[in-house]
Each structure stands twice: as structure tokens, then as C-alpha cells.
Design a protein around this motif. Structure first.
Motif, PDB file in Angstrom:
ATOM      1  N   THR A 197       0.870  -1.095  -0.062  1.00 41.39           N
ATOM      2  CA  THR A 197      -0.212  -0.087  -0.054  1.00 41.39           C
ATOM      3  C   THR A 197       0.851   1.238  -0.241  1.00 41.39           C
ATOM      4  N   ASN A 198       1.866   1.118   0.739  1.00 43.30           N
ATOM      5  CA  ASN A 198       2.998   2.406   0.756  1.00 43.30           C
ATOM      6  C   ASN A 198       4.254   2.104   0.124  1.00 43.30           C
ATOM      7  N   ARG A 199       4.247   1.462  -0.948  1.00 44.31           N
ATOM      8  CA  ARG A 199       5.401   0.994  -1.560  1.00 44.31           C
ATOM      9  C   ARG A 199       6.489   2.147  -1.887  1.00 44.31           C
ATOM     10  N   ASP A 200       5.767   3.413  -2.388  1.00 47.66           N
ATOM     11  CA  ASP A 200       6.575   4.591  -2.934  1.00 47.66           C
ATOM     12  C   ASP A 200       7.245   5.233  -1.356  1.00 47.66           C
ATOM     13  N   GLU A 201       6.805   4.938  -0.308  1.00 47.31           N
ATOM     14  CA  GLU A 201       7.558   5.612   1.007  1.00 47.31           C
ATOM     15  C   GLU A 201       8.746   4.744   1.132  1.00 47.31           C
ATOM     16  N   TYR A 202       9.056   3.808   0.577  1.00 48.06           N
ATOM     17  CA  TYR A 202      10.188   2.795   1.145  1.00 48.06           C
ATOM     18  C   TYR A 202      11.391   2.814  -0.049  1.00 48.06           C
ATOM     19  N   HIS A 203      11.262   3.981  -0.788  1.00 51.03           N
ATOM     20  CA  HIS A 203      12.696   4.406  -1.541  1.00 51.03           C
ATOM     21  C   HIS A 203      13.814   4.602  -0.232  1.00 51.03           C
ATOM     22  N   ARG A 204      15.104   4.032  -0.670  1.00 47.50           N
ATOM     23  CA  ARG A 204      15.860   4.335   0.344  1.00 47.50           C
ATOM     24  C   ARG A 204      17.097   5.114  -0.498  1.00 47.50           C
ATOM     25  N   ALA A 205      17.833   5.777   0.270  1.00 45.23           N
ATOM     26  CA  ALA A 205      19.058   6.590  -0.394  1.00 45.23           C
ATOM     27  C   ALA A 205      20.141   6.402   0.743  1.00 45.23           C
ATOM     28  N   ALA A 206      21.371   6.116   0.346  1.00 43.78           N
ATOM     29  CA  ALA A 206      22.505   6.344   0.913  1.00 43.78           C
ATOM     30  C   ALA A 206      23.099   7.719   0.843  1.00 43.78           C
ATOM     31  N   PHE A 207      23.531   8.641   1.769  1.00 44.68           N
ATOM     32  CA  PHE A 207      23.722   9.801   1.495  1.00 44.68           C
ATOM     33  C   PHE A 207      24.767  10.269   2.402  1.00 44.68           C
ATOM     34  N   SER A 208      25.266  11.476   2.297  1.00 41.94           N
ATOM     35  CA  SER A 208      26.464  12.188   3.053  1.00 41.94           C
ATOM     36  C   SER A 208      25.802  13.607   3.106  1.00 41.94           C
ATOM     37  N   GLN A 209      26.491  14.292   4.618  1.00 41.80           N
ATOM     38  CA  GLN A 209      25.706  15.389   4.819  1.00 41.80           C
ATOM     39  C   GLN A 209      26.772  16.235   5.454  1.00 41.80           C
ATOM     40  N   ILE A 210      26.891  17.474   5.164  1.00 43.07           N
ATOM     41  CA  ILE A 210      27.709  18.474   5.966  1.00 43.07           C
ATOM     42  C   ILE A 210      26.495  19.390   6.492  1.00 43.07           C
ATOM     43  N   LEU A 211      26.761  19.722   7.962  1.00 42.07           N
ATOM     44  CA  LEU A 211      25.633  20.538   8.472  1.00 42.07           C
ATOM     45  C   LEU A 211      26.220  21.708   9.004  1.00 42.07           C
ATOM     46  N   VAL A 212      26.010  22.936   8.760  1.00 42.72           N
ATOM     47  CA  VAL A 212      26.633  24.198   9.485  1.00 42.72           C
ATOM     48  C   VAL A 212      25.509  24.955   9.765  1.00 42.72           C
ATOM     49  N   SER A 213      25.766  25.998  10.627  1.00 41.20           N
ATOM     50  CA  SER A 213      24.599  26.838  11.211  1.00 41.20           C
ATOM     51  C   SER A 213      24.772  28.149  10.148  1.00 41.20           C
ATOM     52  N   GLU A 232      32.038  12.710  12.361  1.00 36.79           N
ATOM     53  CA  GLU A 232      32.979  11.980  12.706  1.00 36.79           C
ATOM     54  C   GLU A 232      33.253  10.974  11.391  1.00 36.79           C
ATOM     55  N   GLN A 233      32.443  10.777  10.781  1.00 36.35           N
ATOM     56  CA  GLN A 233      32.302   9.694   9.515  1.00 36.35           C
ATOM     57  C   GLN A 233      32.471  10.209   8.370  1.00 36.35           C
ATOM     58  N   GLY A 234      33.240  11.750   7.980  1.00 41.25           N
ATOM     59  CA  GLY A 234      33.441  12.136   6.699  1.00 41.25           C
ATOM     60  C   GLY A 234      32.297  12.194   6.129  1.00 41.25           C
ATOM     61  N   GLY A 235      31.036  12.692   6.570  1.00 43.18           N
ATOM     62  CA  GLY A 235      30.047  13.076   6.066  1.00 43.18           C
ATOM     63  C   GLY A 235      28.949  11.984   5.917  1.00 43.18           C
ATOM     64  N   PHE A 236      29.235  10.735   5.881  1.00 40.84           N
ATOM     65  CA  PHE A 236      28.487   9.434   5.454  1.00 40.84           C
ATOM     66  C   PHE A 236      27.598   9.414   6.630  1.00 40.84           C
ATOM     67  N   VAL A 237      26.282   9.361   6.330  1.00 42.51           N
ATOM     68  CA  VAL A 237      25.016   9.122   7.538  1.00 42.51           C
ATOM     69  C   VAL A 237      24.408   7.842   7.378  1.00 42.51           C
ATOM     70  N   GLY A 238      24.679   7.120   6.263  1.00 42.68           N
ATOM     71  CA  GLY A 238      24.112   5.656   6.079  1.00 42.68           C
ATOM     72  C   GLY A 238      22.933   5.915   5.214  1.00 42.68           C
ATOM     73  N   VAL A 239      22.130   4.809   5.415  1.00 45.57           N
ATOM     74  CA  VAL A 239      21.081   4.257   4.363  1.00 45.57           C
ATOM     75  C   VAL A 239      19.783   4.763   5.113  1.00 45.57           C
ATOM     76  N   ARG A 240      19.076   5.418   4.684  1.00 46.90           N
ATOM     77  CA  ARG A 240      17.728   6.166   5.196  1.00 46.90           C
ATOM     78  C   ARG A 240      16.614   5.761   4.134  1.00 46.90           C
ATOM     79  N   PHE A 241      15.368   5.365   4.813  1.00 48.25           N
ATOM     80  CA  PHE A 241      13.877   5.613   3.997  1.00 48.25           C
ATOM     81  C   PHE A 241      13.957   7.214   3.708  1.00 48.25           C
ATOM     82  N   VAL A 242      13.725   7.366   2.660  1.00 51.53           N
ATOM     83  CA  VAL A 242      13.180   8.868   2.359  1.00 51.53           C
ATOM     84  C   VAL A 242      12.080   9.243   3.090  1.00 51.53           C
ATOM     85  N   SER A 243      11.099   8.365   3.112  1.00 48.69           N
ATOM     86  CA  SER A 243      10.000   8.885   4.052  1.00 48.69           C
ATOM     87  C   SER A 243      10.248   9.223   5.444  1.00 48.69           C
TER      88      SER A 243
END
Length: 256
Positions: free
Chosen positions: A129-145, A179-190
């Protein structure tokens, strides 16, 4: 300066030693949680365990001695507690009793059994029923203020003057990505924040995304890889956990 004044001068750092204290009490630990603003978080986790135990009592979900033994053996193997002496030393280090340890394992087993009882048979239908919500992405991030800093980082990355890993280690204010050079892992986009979900829609892997403003600051993202929806065992476990957490949240709302 007289000899007496030299003898009463301020001691050096090498001469100062931490004051000796007796074993920390439960009250001192509770006070620490309060003045570090962690009491609400720990209280919520304790309430969750209490809900699990009470619901299992209502549904007559129990743990057998054999199940406890198997889980205890698996725990000891995982933590390399290969003998009674090592296990007792670990218990002493954790400042818990064997009964405390056993209760922790029992609650973990009860939690898993409750998840399975409530939602294991619903996973397939929920996924379809919710298949579109379960796309996943591996991504990296830099967070600044600061936006100016974020724009400068994006410009540096797109010009190829530094790697994403280097910039994350130097600039990211988020603990994981820093701590991990930007990589934050694999996440469900939803499960991502709405602002981030909107910004990454249609983005190609490897593309540096313009700074995204959220309540946490400015996020600079790079999608490492997109994963098509698939109901693997790991995804099934994640869906089960999401459904269970949603159920707990709904119970909290009803009792508020």
C-alpha cells in the motif's frame, strides 16, 4: 618572597588530584540526568519498557527459561564473555546484578514478541500500500549554522578543490557526519525531514545539493546511491520497527 610564602603558593596542575568520592548513588545519577536535560529522554524509554511489559501481560506473551538461556548465551558470545569470571567482571563494571541483566534480556525478548504479535502479519500489505514510501538512499551530509559558510562549502565542492569527506571532517557540526567524513548511512526517504525530502526528489547520485534550511541549520547533501523499493529481510525489520514506534506514539497521543 619569603620561604613561608613559597610554601603556601598556589599548587601546580601536577600537584592537584581529583577529590576522592564514594560510589555514586542513584540519587546523584538522577540529579545528573536532570541537570544535563536527559531526564525526559530516559523517562520516555523507561515508560516504553513499562508499556511493553504491561501489554505483554494483557496478551499473555511470556518468555520461557529456554528462550532466556539462548538469548543470554548469544549476548555473552557477542560481548566475548566466554566464562563466568568474565561475565561477573562485566556485571561489576556495569554496576548491575545478574537479575538486572536477565530482566534487560527479558524485556528485549518481550518487545520483539510484541512487535511480531501486533504487526508481523501486516508488513506485506503495508508495504504494498505504501511502496513509494520505501525508497531508500545512502547519503552524505555537512551541517553548518551559517548560510555564507554553507554556500562557500558548496562552491568548494563543486569546483573540486576538496573532497566531501575532507569538508565534512573540517566543518560539519553534526556528530555522525562530522566523525564519519559526511556519510550518515542508508535511510528511508519517508523518514527524512520534509525540507530534505523535497530537496532530494529527482536528484542524481553524486550531485551536490544546494544548502537546505531546517531547524537544525543548513544541510549540504550528496546522494551516494538510490535503492529501489524491495522487501528484503532488513527492510521488513525496519518496517516492523516503524509500525511499532508509530503504535507507541499513537498510544501516547490517546493517553495525553
Amino acid at each position: 618572597m619569603t620561604e613561608a610564602s613559597l610554601q603556601t603558593s598556589t599548587p601546580t596542575l601536577e600537584q592537584i588530584r581529583p577529590a576522592a568520592i564514594e560510589q555514586i548513588t542513584d540519587e546523584a545519577i538522577a540529579n545528573y540526568l536532570r541537570h544535563t536535560y536527559k531526564m525526559a529522554e530516559i523517562t520516555a524509554l523507561a515508560e516504553q519498557d513499562a508499556k511493553v511489559v504491561k501489554t505483554c501481560e494483557v496478551l499473555d506473551i511470556t518468555i520461557t527459561d529456554e528462550e532466556l538461556q539462548v538469548a543470554g548465551d548469544a549476548f555473552r558470545l557477542k560481548h566475548r564473555l566466554l566464562g563466568s569470571a568474565q561475565t561477573l567482571a562485566w556485571l561489576e563494571q556495569q554496576q548491575i546484578s545478574a537479575e538486572d541483566w536477565t530482566q534487560g534480556i527479558r524485556i528485549q525478548l518481550l518487545t520483539q514478541k510484541l512487535k511480531d504479535r501486533l504487526f508481523a502479519d501486516s508488513i506485506d500489505d503495508h508495504y504494498l500500500t505504501n511502496r513509494d514510501e520505501y525508497h531508500r538512499a545512502a547519503f552524505s551530509q555537512i551541517l553548518v549554522s551559517d548560510l555564507a559558510d554553507a554556500l562557500q562549502i558548496v562552491q568548494t565542492l563543486r569546483a573540486g578543490k576538496a573532497s566531501f569527506c575532507e569538508m565534512a571532517l573540517e566543518h560539519s557540526q553534526a556528530k555522525t557526519s562530522g566523525e564519519q567524513g559526511g556519510f550518515v548511512g542508508v535511510r528511508f526517504v519517508s523518514t527524512l525531514m520534509p525540507e530534505i525530502r523535497a530537496a532530494i526528489a529527482g536528484v542524481q547520485a553524486g550531485e551536490i545539493i544546494d544548502p537546505i534550511k531546517t531547524q537544525r541549520g543548513y544541510h549540504i547533501l550528496r546522494i551516494e546511491k538510490w535503492f529501489a523499493p524491495t522487501l528484503s529481510e532488513s527492510v521488513r525489520a525496519e518496517i516492523l520497527d516503524l509500525l511499532f514506534k508509530s503504535w507507541l506514539g499513537a498510544e501516547d497521543d490517546r493517553s495525553a
